[in-house]
Design an enzyme around this catalytic site. Sequence first.
Site, mmCIF file in Angstrom:
data_model
loop_
_atom_site.group_PDB
_atom_site.id
_atom_site.type_symbol
_atom_site.label_atom_id
_atom_site.label_comp_id
_atom_site.label_asym_id
_atom_site.label_seq_id
_atom_site.Cartn_x
_atom_site.Cartn_y
_atom_site.Cartn_z
ATOM 1 C CE1 TYR A 6 3.004 -6.059 4.961
ATOM 2 C CE2 TYR A 6 2.510 -8.297 5.634
ATOM 3 C CZ TYR A 6 2.590 -7.338 4.650
ATOM 4 O OH TYR A 6 2.260 -7.649 3.361
ATOM 5 N NE ARG A 13 -4.994 -0.961 3.295
ATOM 6 C CZ ARG A 13 -5.792 -0.765 2.254
ATOM 7 N NH1 ARG A 13 -6.761 0.135 2.311
ATOM 8 N NH2 ARG A 13 -5.654 -1.484 1.162
ATOM 9 C CG ASP A 29 -2.011 -1.021 1.155
ATOM 10 O OD1 ASP A 29 -2.391 -1.420 0.040
ATOM 11 O OD2 ASP A 29 -2.492 -1.444 2.228
ATOM 12 C CG ASP A 65 -4.499 3.418 4.872
ATOM 13 O OD1 ASP A 65 -5.401 4.227 4.556
ATOM 14 O OD2 ASP A 65 -3.786 2.848 4.022
#
Length: 253
Positions: free
Chosen positions: A82, A188, A54, A96
């Site tokens: 992550y 997300r 993203d 986000d």
Amino acid sequence: MEVNKQYDFLAGEVLAFDKDLDWTAFQLVAKVRWMLSRKLGVKRLKVGHAGTLDPKATGVELLCTGKATKRIEALQQCTKEYIAELTLGATTPSFDLELPVDATYPTAHITRELVEKTIPQFVGEIDQVPPVFSACKIEGKRAYDLARKGKDVALQAKRIRIDEIEILGFELPRLTLRVVCGKGTYIRSLARDLGEALGSGAHLTGLRRTRVGDYEVQNCFSLEQFAQWLETASIALPTADLSGQTKSNATKK
């Protein structure tokens, strides 16, 4: 990259980049393709990415060149890691910072103990609904294109795998997690679902992909580092044979 190795971008190489904030994977591909085409003296070079990261995320983005683009599907299957920073008590339509907060919720009831008890339900194989602001396709069109035009977007849940979730920090309203997961996982969406499970809302305020398979972020190129590396690396240059086909056999530093 390895020392004393000749790199052949037509035959195929895998390049690991540390993607900058607000760059898309497509922008990174376009920039690297331009840099390599200029270096090799060719008009066009096949370059593709092995999984979208993203714009509001940074970290490992794998690019494949030439015939190595055939490895993209295999690379997409690699386990990913992550570091995610969540803000509890508020949501955004994109889950986000791409879009502003659209709702707020109480967080006084959320404790570290509650988070620890809630997290296990998201570990293992679970069904997850992707964000509407995502690259998922609906009848050939990207979901984010439809969402940005104000159209209703309904995405189906997909089976994904999360191997591990570790709490790295907790100080309301901030929650920092390390997440190890498989292909197709949206961090997300995990933020959205975890916020709901905690009886509140949540959205991502920071996301960094630290590993894809054996590729770790500390060993990745920035664009500036890659440009400098290209100046000194041993690179096979393309030549045209009698049939007019392009081959690599020369060396350039």
